[in-house]
Scaffold this motif. Structure first.
Motif, PDB file in Angstrom:
ATOM      1  N   MET A  42       0.782  -1.223   0.001  1.00 58.39           N
ATOM      2  CA  MET A  42       0.188   0.125   0.114  1.00 58.39           C
ATOM      3  C   MET A  42       0.889   1.294   0.087  1.00 58.39           C
ATOM      4  SD  MET A  42      -3.269  -0.296   0.008  1.00 58.39           S
ATOM      5  CE  MET A  42      -3.962   0.881   0.706  1.00 58.39           C
ATOM      6  N   ALA A  43       1.946   1.250   0.838  1.00 59.35           N
ATOM      7  CA  ALA A  43       2.733   2.299   0.786  1.00 59.35           C
ATOM      8  C   ALA A  43       3.554   2.640  -0.413  1.00 59.35           C
ATOM      9  CB  ALA A  43       3.861   2.303   1.909  1.00 59.35           C
ATOM     10  N   LEU A  44       4.038   1.398  -1.231  1.00 56.12           N
ATOM     11  CA  LEU A  44       4.400   1.535  -2.484  1.00 56.12           C
ATOM     12  C   LEU A  44       3.491   2.032  -3.410  1.00 56.12           C
ATOM     13  CD1 LEU A  44       6.594  -1.490  -2.332  1.00 56.12           C
ATOM     14  CD2 LEU A  44       7.544   0.697  -2.670  1.00 56.12           C
ATOM     15  N   VAL A  45       2.454   1.743  -3.274  1.00 54.46           N
ATOM     16  CA  VAL A  45       1.295   2.144  -4.250  1.00 54.46           C
ATOM     17  C   VAL A  45       1.120   3.714  -4.120  1.00 54.46           C
ATOM     18  CG1 VAL A  45      -1.271   2.154  -5.175  1.00 54.46           C
ATOM     19  CG2 VAL A  45       0.312  -0.060  -4.733  1.00 54.46           C
ATOM     20  N   LYS A  46       0.783   3.917  -2.891  1.00 58.77           N
ATOM     21  CA  LYS A  46       0.451   5.519  -2.484  1.00 58.77           C
ATOM     22  C   LYS A  46       1.677   6.328  -2.934  1.00 58.77           C
ATOM     23  CE  LYS A  46      -1.786   7.885   1.117  1.00 58.77           C
ATOM     24  NZ  LYS A  46      -2.167   8.032   2.478  1.00 58.77           N
ATOM     25  N   ALA A  47       3.051   5.958  -2.620  1.00 58.28           N
ATOM     26  CA  ALA A  47       4.019   6.639  -2.895  1.00 58.28           C
ATOM     27  C   ALA A  47       5.055   6.124  -3.534  1.00 58.28           C
ATOM     28  CB  ALA A  47       4.552   7.229  -1.408  1.00 58.28           C
ATOM     29  N   PRO A  48       5.073   5.686  -4.876  1.00 55.94           N
ATOM     30  CA  PRO A  48       6.071   5.077  -5.514  1.00 55.94           C
ATOM     31  C   PRO A  48       7.578   5.503  -5.259  1.00 55.94           C
ATOM     32  CG  PRO A  48       4.305   5.587  -7.152  1.00 55.94           C
ATOM     33  CD  PRO A  48       3.973   6.360  -5.464  1.00 55.94           C
ATOM     34  N   ASP A  49       7.711   6.753  -4.862  1.00 55.34           N
ATOM     35  CA  ASP A  49       9.121   7.209  -4.656  1.00 55.34           C
ATOM     36  C   ASP A  49       9.661   6.664  -3.816  1.00 55.34           C
ATOM     37  OD1 ASP A  49       6.750   9.052  -3.516  1.00 55.34           O
ATOM     38  OD2 ASP A  49       8.700   9.375  -2.364  1.00 55.34           O
ATOM     39  N   ILE A  50       9.133   6.077  -2.446  1.00 56.28           N
ATOM     40  CA  ILE A  50       9.802   5.554  -1.632  1.00 56.28           C
ATOM     41  C   ILE A  50      10.381   4.320  -1.954  1.00 56.28           C
ATOM     42  CG2 ILE A  50       8.010   6.406   0.236  1.00 56.28           C
ATOM     43  CD1 ILE A  50       7.114   3.496   0.415  1.00 56.28           C
ATOM     44  N   ALA A  51      10.251   3.577  -2.930  1.00 56.62           N
ATOM     45  CA  ALA A  51      10.960   2.366  -3.390  1.00 56.62           C
ATOM     46  C   ALA A  51      12.414   2.737  -3.426  1.00 56.62           C
ATOM     47  CB  ALA A  51      10.659   1.841  -4.734  1.00 56.62           C
ATOM     48  N   ALA A  52      12.854   3.825  -4.164  1.00 62.19           N
ATOM     49  CA  ALA A  52      14.144   4.208  -4.219  1.00 62.19           C
ATOM     50  C   ALA A  52      14.700   4.578  -2.888  1.00 62.19           C
ATOM     51  CB  ALA A  52      14.278   5.281  -5.349  1.00 62.19           C
ATOM     52  N   ARG A  53      13.941   5.097  -2.031  1.00 71.16           N
ATOM     53  CA  ARG A  53      14.731   5.529  -0.545  1.00 71.16           C
ATOM     54  C   ARG A  53      14.698   4.358   0.345  1.00 71.16           C
ATOM     55  NH1 ARG A  53      13.628  11.102  -0.956  1.00 71.16           N
ATOM     56  NH2 ARG A  53      14.532  11.352   1.180  1.00 71.16           N
ATOM     57  N   ILE A  54      14.388   3.014   0.246  1.00 73.02           N
ATOM     58  CA  ILE A  54      14.248   1.807   1.177  1.00 73.02           C
ATOM     59  C   ILE A  54      15.721   1.511   1.088  1.00 73.02           C
ATOM     60  CG2 ILE A  54      13.758  -0.353   1.800  1.00 73.02           C
ATOM     61  CD1 ILE A  54      10.965   0.248   0.219  1.00 73.02           C
ATOM     62  N   GLY A  55      16.466   1.665   2.454  1.00 74.52           N
ATOM     63  CA  GLY A  55      17.738   0.895   2.287  1.00 74.52           C
ATOM     64  C   GLY A  55      17.851  -0.394   2.186  1.00 74.52           C
ATOM     65  N   GLU A  56      16.969  -1.220   2.709  1.00 76.71           N
ATOM     66  CA  GLU A  56      16.832  -2.544   2.583  1.00 76.71           C
ATOM     67  C   GLU A  56      15.345  -3.206   3.212  1.00 76.71           C
ATOM     68  OE1 GLU A  56      19.891  -4.992   4.424  1.00 76.71           O
ATOM     69  OE2 GLU A  56      19.300  -7.005   3.368  1.00 76.71           O
ATOM     70  N   LEU A  57      14.908  -4.026   2.444  1.00 77.57           N
ATOM     71  CA  LEU A  57      13.572  -4.693   2.866  1.00 77.57           C
ATOM     72  C   LEU A  57      14.028  -6.116   3.194  1.00 77.57           C
ATOM     73  CD1 LEU A  57      10.598  -5.185   3.634  1.00 77.57           C
ATOM     74  CD2 LEU A  57      10.209  -5.480   1.108  1.00 77.57           C
ATOM     75  N   VAL A  58      13.884  -6.458   4.418  1.00 74.40           N
ATOM     76  CA  VAL A  58      13.990  -7.945   4.812  1.00 74.40           C
ATOM     77  C   VAL A  58      12.840  -8.144   5.245  1.00 74.40           C
ATOM     78  CG1 VAL A  58      15.638  -9.471   6.227  1.00 74.40           C
ATOM     79  CG2 VAL A  58      16.291  -7.081   5.681  1.00 74.40           C
ATOM     80  N   MET A  59      12.476  -9.580   4.720  1.00 68.47           N
ATOM     81  CA  MET A  59      11.254  -9.833   4.700  1.00 68.47           C
ATOM     82  C   MET A  59      11.141 -11.475   5.235  1.00 68.47           C
ATOM     83  SD  MET A  59       9.854 -10.175   0.834  1.00 68.47           S
ATOM     84  CE  MET A  59       8.664 -11.502   1.212  1.00 68.47           C
ATOM     85  N   LEU A  60       9.966 -12.010   5.903  1.00 66.44           N
ATOM     86  CA  LEU A  60       9.975 -13.098   6.087  1.00 66.44           C
ATOM     87  C   LEU A  60       8.841 -13.800   5.262  1.00 66.44           C
ATOM     88  CD1 LEU A  60       8.525 -16.087   7.672  1.00 66.44           C
ATOM     89  CD2 LEU A  60      11.071 -15.631   7.962  1.00 66.44           C
ATOM     90  N   GLY A  61       9.228 -14.611   4.238  1.00 66.22           N
ATOM     91  CA  GLY A  61       8.008 -15.263   3.343  1.00 66.22           C
ATOM     92  C   GLY A  61       8.720 -16.090   2.416  1.00 66.22           C
ATOM     93  N   GLY A  62       7.695 -16.864   1.831  1.00 63.00           N
ATOM     94  CA  GLY A  62       7.941 -17.733   0.570  1.00 63.00           C
ATOM     95  C   GLY A  62       8.794 -19.068   0.863  1.00 63.00           C
ATOM     96  N   ALA A  63       8.896 -19.859  -0.112  1.00 65.06           N
ATOM     97  CA  ALA A  63       9.721 -20.828  -0.130  1.00 65.06           C
ATOM     98  C   ALA A  63       9.885 -21.546  -1.323  1.00 65.06           C
ATOM     99  CB  ALA A  63       8.789 -21.918   0.519  1.00 65.06           C
ATOM    100  N   ALA A  64      11.134 -22.124  -1.525  1.00 66.85           N
ATOM    101  CA  ALA A  64      11.231 -22.777  -3.099  1.00 66.85           C
ATOM    102  C   ALA A  64      11.430 -24.148  -2.755  1.00 66.85           C
ATOM    103  CB  ALA A  64      12.567 -22.285  -3.545  1.00 66.85           C
ATOM    104  N   PHE A  65      12.429 -24.768  -1.687  1.00 65.98           N
ATOM    105  CA  PHE A  65      12.826 -25.941  -1.463  1.00 65.98           C
ATOM    106  C   PHE A  65      11.899 -26.809  -0.381  1.00 65.98           C
ATOM    107  CE2 PHE A  65      16.563 -23.564  -3.010  1.00 65.98           C
ATOM    108  CZ  PHE A  65      16.716 -24.265  -4.088  1.00 65.98           C
ATOM    109  N   GLU A  66      11.342 -25.945   0.636  1.00 66.14           N
ATOM    110  CA  GLU A  66      10.684 -26.520   1.525  1.00 66.14           C
ATOM    111  C   GLU A  66       9.246 -26.433   1.416  1.00 66.14           C
ATOM    112  OE1 GLU A  66      11.134 -27.826   4.984  1.00 66.14           O
ATOM    113  OE2 GLU A  66      13.207 -28.437   4.135  1.00 66.14           O
ATOM    114  N   ILE A  67       8.725 -25.581   0.089  1.00 62.99           N
ATOM    115  CA  ILE A  67       7.482 -25.590  -0.387  1.00 62.99           C
ATOM    116  C   ILE A  67       6.541 -24.937   0.706  1.00 62.99           C
ATOM    117  CG2 ILE A  67       5.778 -26.423  -2.116  1.00 62.99           C
ATOM    118  CD1 ILE A  67       8.276 -27.274  -3.118  1.00 62.99           C
ATOM    119  N   GLY A  68       5.287 -25.357   0.717  1.00 62.59           N
ATOM    120  CA  GLY A  68       4.173 -24.611   1.517  1.00 62.59           C
ATOM    121  C   GLY A  68       4.055 -25.150   2.875  1.00 62.59           C
TER     122      GLY A  68
END
Ligand code: BDR
Ligand code: CA
Length: 313
Positions: free
Chosen positions: A134-160
């Protein structure tokens, strides 16, 4: 100088442990604010739980903002069967006395990123990515200001862990995940492939139980309850300590190893909705958009957790 972070979270048992780890590490991490999102539980509970955790850590000075109450397009599907009212009923934490912030969490994220030196603020995403999208949609300029986004999510080898194809945080709001992964922001992803190595085995739980302080015992009780819920559900080898991995990554990135790859999210198929499609072998021409972690030194991570938690009240 401590690294400036905003934590977006849905506490939630492992979120609570992650928040405590961050709040126990003021020399490395300056928590600018906590934003809550609907995920493990409805927003009213995740917001209240975040304040409870701040008070447990003796940090009622931290500002807690409510973010989005539901995913972008899909109805909210919580994990209440696992996370329930653990912080209230099991830990007996009282209703928080510190007030919630009036400002919307999405606006807080935008304002902080726009007001800070570009690259100086790290976002930690411990729940569905609704607020960040939502923040990125409302203010797309912030994408270039984020130092790093560290996220918990997803899987490839351990699947779901919520469907055969999808991890919970991505599955709750796959459209938000697609927006975030396509934003161009620098992203580090900690998937189930990592967190399923970070299991709360009996000796690791015993080490936490042996901590003499209130917060150490509280985390041991939380993980016992996580263990009971997961064992009931999966008959598992031990509980994966998901969200604290994000904070541990910030504190000690050399505990982790991964690869820069492209990750895309399935948003259409009912069978594989929310699946993270990781181009591990570079077989597409899709540009790498994520530092995707696959390995962690789990014993050292638990030692770090114990070393920090004991610093809390
Ligand atoms: C993620 O889902 C949630 O239930 C946990 O808090 C964690 O963020 C793991 O799939
Ligand atoms: Ca979470």
């Amino acid at each position: 100088m401590p690294r400036k972070i905003i934590i977006d979270t849905d506490p939630g048992i492992d979120d609570a442990v992650a928040l405590l780890l961050a709040l126990a590490s003021p020399e490395e991490l300056e928590v600018l604010g906590i934003v809550t999102v609907a995920g493990n539980l409805p927003l009213a509970l995740t917001e209240r739980n975040a304040r409870r955790v701040c008070e447990l850590a003796g940090r009622a000075d931290i500002a807690v903002y409510a973010g989005c109450a539901r995913p972008l397009l899909r109805p909210l599907a919580t994990a209440a069967a696992i996370h329930g009212d653990t912080l209230g009923e099991r830990l007996g934490l009282p209703e928080p006395a510190m007030p919630p912030q009036a400002r919307h969490g999405v606006d807080f994220i935008i304002e902080v990123l726009r007001g800070a030196e570009p690259g100086s603020v790290t976002l930690c995403a411990l729940g569905p990515l609704t607020d960040i999208a939502m923040a990125l949609v409302k203010a797309p300029d912030i994408a270039a200001r984020i130092g790093e986004l560290v996220m918990l999510g997803g899987a490839a080898f351990e699947i779901g862990n919520v469907t055969p194809a999808a991890e919970f945080n991505i599955h709750v709001d796959p459209h938000a995940a697609a927006i975030v992964l396509g934003s161009g922001a620098p992203i580090t992803m900690i998937p189930l492939d990592v967190t399923h190595q970070v299991l709360s085995t009996p000796p690791r739980l015993a080490a936490l139980r042996a901590l003499s302080n209130h917060n150490g015992s509280a985390v041991a009780a939380l993980l016992d309850s996580f263990e009971a819920a997961r064992t009931n559900r999966f008959g598992a080898r031990g509980t994966a300590l998901h969200d604290p991995c994000v904070i541990a990554y910030l504190l000690c990135p050399k505990l982790f190893r991964g690869r820069k790859v492209n990750v895309a999210v399935e948003t259409a198929s009912p069978l594989t909705l929310g699946m993270t499609v990781v181009d591990w072998w570079g077989v597409t021409d899709r540009v790498p958009n994520v530092d995707y972690m696959t390995e962690v030194e789990a014993d050292r991570l638990y030692a770090l957790l114990a070393d920090r938690l004991v610093l809390l009240p």
